[in-house]
Design a protein around this motif. Structure first.
Motif, mmCIF file in Angstrom:
data_model
loop_
_atom_site.group_PDB
_atom_site.id
_atom_site.type_symbol
_atom_site.label_atom_id
_atom_site.label_comp_id
_atom_site.label_asym_id
_atom_site.label_seq_id
_atom_site.Cartn_x
_atom_site.Cartn_y
_atom_site.Cartn_z
ATOM 1 N N SER A 1 36.458 34.562 33.963
ATOM 2 C CA SER A 1 36.495 34.242 32.527
ATOM 3 C C SER A 1 35.196 33.577 32.086
ATOM 4 O O SER A 1 34.639 33.904 31.032
ATOM 5 C CB SER A 1 37.687 33.326 32.230
ATOM 6 N N ALA A 2 34.708 32.643 32.913
ATOM 7 C CA ALA A 2 33.464 31.954 32.570
ATOM 8 C C ALA A 2 32.281 32.922 32.557
ATOM 9 O O ALA A 2 31.372 32.810 31.715
ATOM 10 C CB ALA A 2 33.211 30.820 33.555
ATOM 11 N N VAL B 1 50.139 37.553 36.817
ATOM 12 C CA VAL B 1 49.616 36.206 37.049
ATOM 13 C C VAL B 1 48.096 36.190 36.883
ATOM 14 O O VAL B 1 47.533 35.270 36.287
ATOM 15 C CB VAL B 1 50.015 35.716 38.457
ATOM 16 N N ALA B 2 47.432 37.229 37.400
ATOM 17 C CA ALA B 2 45.975 37.296 37.254
ATOM 18 C C ALA B 2 45.579 37.374 35.784
ATOM 19 O O ALA B 2 44.663 36.669 35.335
ATOM 20 C CB ALA B 2 45.431 38.502 38.013
ATOM 21 N N ASP B 3 46.270 38.209 35.020
ATOM 22 C CA ASP B 3 45.920 38.371 33.611
ATOM 23 C C ASP B 3 46.259 37.133 32.794
ATOM 24 O O ASP B 3 45.573 36.838 31.810
ATOM 25 C CB ASP B 3 46.633 39.595 33.029
ATOM 26 N N ILE B 4 47.305 36.426 33.171
ATOM 27 C CA ILE B 4 47.666 35.212 32.439
ATOM 28 C C ILE B 4 46.555 34.169 32.553
ATOM 29 O O ILE B 4 46.343 33.350 31.642
ATOM 30 C CB ILE B 4 49.010 34.652 32.953
ATOM 31 N N VAL B 5 45.824 34.181 33.675
ATOM 32 C CA VAL B 5 44.696 33.255 33.838
ATOM 33 C C VAL B 5 43.407 33.852 33.274
ATOM 34 O O VAL B 5 42.677 33.203 32.525
ATOM 35 C CB VAL B 5 44.513 32.906 35.330
ATOM 36 N N LYS B 6 43.125 35.115 33.632
ATOM 37 C CA LYS B 6 41.848 35.737 33.255
ATOM 38 C C LYS B 6 41.707 35.944 31.763
ATOM 39 O O LYS B 6 40.667 35.607 31.174
ATOM 40 C CB LYS B 6 41.708 37.094 33.966
ATOM 41 N N PRO C 1 43.450 34.734 28.833
ATOM 42 C CA PRO C 1 43.275 33.571 27.948
ATOM 43 C C PRO C 1 41.974 32.826 28.226
ATOM 44 O O PRO C 1 41.327 32.326 27.302
ATOM 45 C CB PRO C 1 44.500 32.697 28.265
ATOM 46 N N GLY C 2 41.575 32.753 29.533
ATOM 47 C CA GLY C 2 40.302 32.114 29.858
ATOM 48 C C GLY C 2 39.128 32.837 29.232
ATOM 49 O O GLY C 2 38.187 32.218 28.716
ATOM 50 N N THR C 3 39.168 34.176 29.274
ATOM 51 C CA THR C 3 38.117 34.962 28.640
ATOM 52 C C THR C 3 38.074 34.708 27.144
ATOM 53 O O THR C 3 36.991 34.577 26.553
ATOM 54 C CB THR C 3 38.342 36.462 28.915
#
Length: 324
Positions: free
Chosen positions: A36-37, A146-151, A153-155
């Motif tokens: 995401s960063a 789970v990966a998309d829930i983090v990636k 919103p972070g993006t």
């Protein structure tokens, strides 16, 4: 649609099976945050490279070697982004696969412990479907979801932070259209859950009819029931196809709707840039940022729909595992 208090206990129980693999899960989450960063960093790199190579080249008297060095930052940040994406995908799918294996074994062991009275009233094909198809459907909720829930919103956070840095007024105006992207996610997510549950039930009935027909083929032949069995099987296949197409239709229609809204936002950005005489490097950064915002919105719509599908499968599995 189920309320959150009804949904949360199911996922809380489901993710209890992830605890033995929490280190790999944590590694996947950290790489997802890094991914995401890197999306946010990509915007600054693209803007800086364009400004240095094209807008400020004459002022700074850049040599071709310096221009090449600046241009090399783009593939470098993309390589970092790709490595993080690969690591996240691999680790999350590893955890999801292990959990699916554990669930299948636990479900099979539980079936072995049940009394004969349970199997008298249960359909063999339905139990097979729950042990194979339903358990497999859960893997998405642990790996991809789970990966998309983090990636994703972070993006959204990192990219929006970069866009606000470039031009906060333009970013605010484009965000006005963002709530419209949530409409297809919410509306069609409800429809998918209902259709997914019906499809899983029809799939279980299909396996059950097939199993009973093959095992009892002598009885079918003895009473000349071939046409009746074929008609029943044909009807189940037709209903299964209808439910599957309802899911496909709901998933497919959300993407064009989001793309149309994104197109309106892009048109507004170009008009704003024309009116404000925006530098080309800033416009390029804004355009790339809006492009990167599209993927999280699209993926999050898919996450909602995958959650609804896996929720139906988890409910069916836990019904069997809770049987005494």
């Amino acid at each position: 649609m189920s309320k959150m208090p009804d949904i949360w206990p199911i996922y809380q129980r489901l993710f209890g099976y992830v605890k033995p693999y929490r280190l790999r899960l944590a590694g996947g989450i950290l790489l997802a945050i890094a991914y995401s960063a890197s999306n946010g960093a990509t915007l600054f790199v693209v803007k800086m490279v364009w400004a240095k190579v094209f807008e400020q080249a004459n002022q700074q008297n850049l040599t071709w070697l310096q221009a090449l060095a600046y241009a090399g930052l783009v593939p470098f940040i993309m390589a970092v982004r790709g490595v993080c994406d690969f690591g996240t995908t691999y680790l999350m799918n590893w955890v999801g696969g292990k959990v699916v294996n554990d669930l299948r074994v636990l479900l099979f062991e539980h079936l072995q412990s049940l009394s004969l009275d349970y199997f008298t009233g249960a359909q063999t094909g339905e139990l097979i479907s729950r042990s194979t198809n339903d358990v497999g459907a859960i893997q998405n909720s642990i790996s991809t979801v789970v990966a998309d829930i983090v990636k994703q919103p972070g993006t959204l956070i990192f990219v929006l932070a970069a866009l606000f840095r470039f031009d906060w007024r333009l970013t605010l105006w484009t965000l006005v259209l963002f709530p419209l992207c949530l409409v297809p996610i919410l509306v069609y997510g409800r429809r998918i859950r209902k259709a997914a549950k019906a499809m899983q039930e029809h799939q279980a009935s299909l396996v059950s009819v097939l199993h009973e027909a093959l095992v009892g083929m002598r009885v079918v032949k003895a009473f000349s029931m071939e046409a009746r069995e074929a008609a029943d099987f044909r009807g189940l296949c037709s209903r299964l196809f209808s439910q599957r197409m309802r899911i496909v239709r709901s998933k497919a229609i959300s993407t064009p709707m989001i793309e149309m809204i994104s197109g309106v936002a892009a048109a507004f950005v170009f008009f704003y840039a024309y009116e404000k005489h925006m530098p080309a490097s800033t416009l390029l950064g804004m355009a790339v940022g809006l492009f990167l915002l599209y993927e999280p919105v699209k993926k999050l719509s898919g996450v909602q729909m995958q959650l609804q599908e896996s929720l139906s499968a988890a409910e069916r599995i836990f019904q069997v595992m809770d049987t005494k």
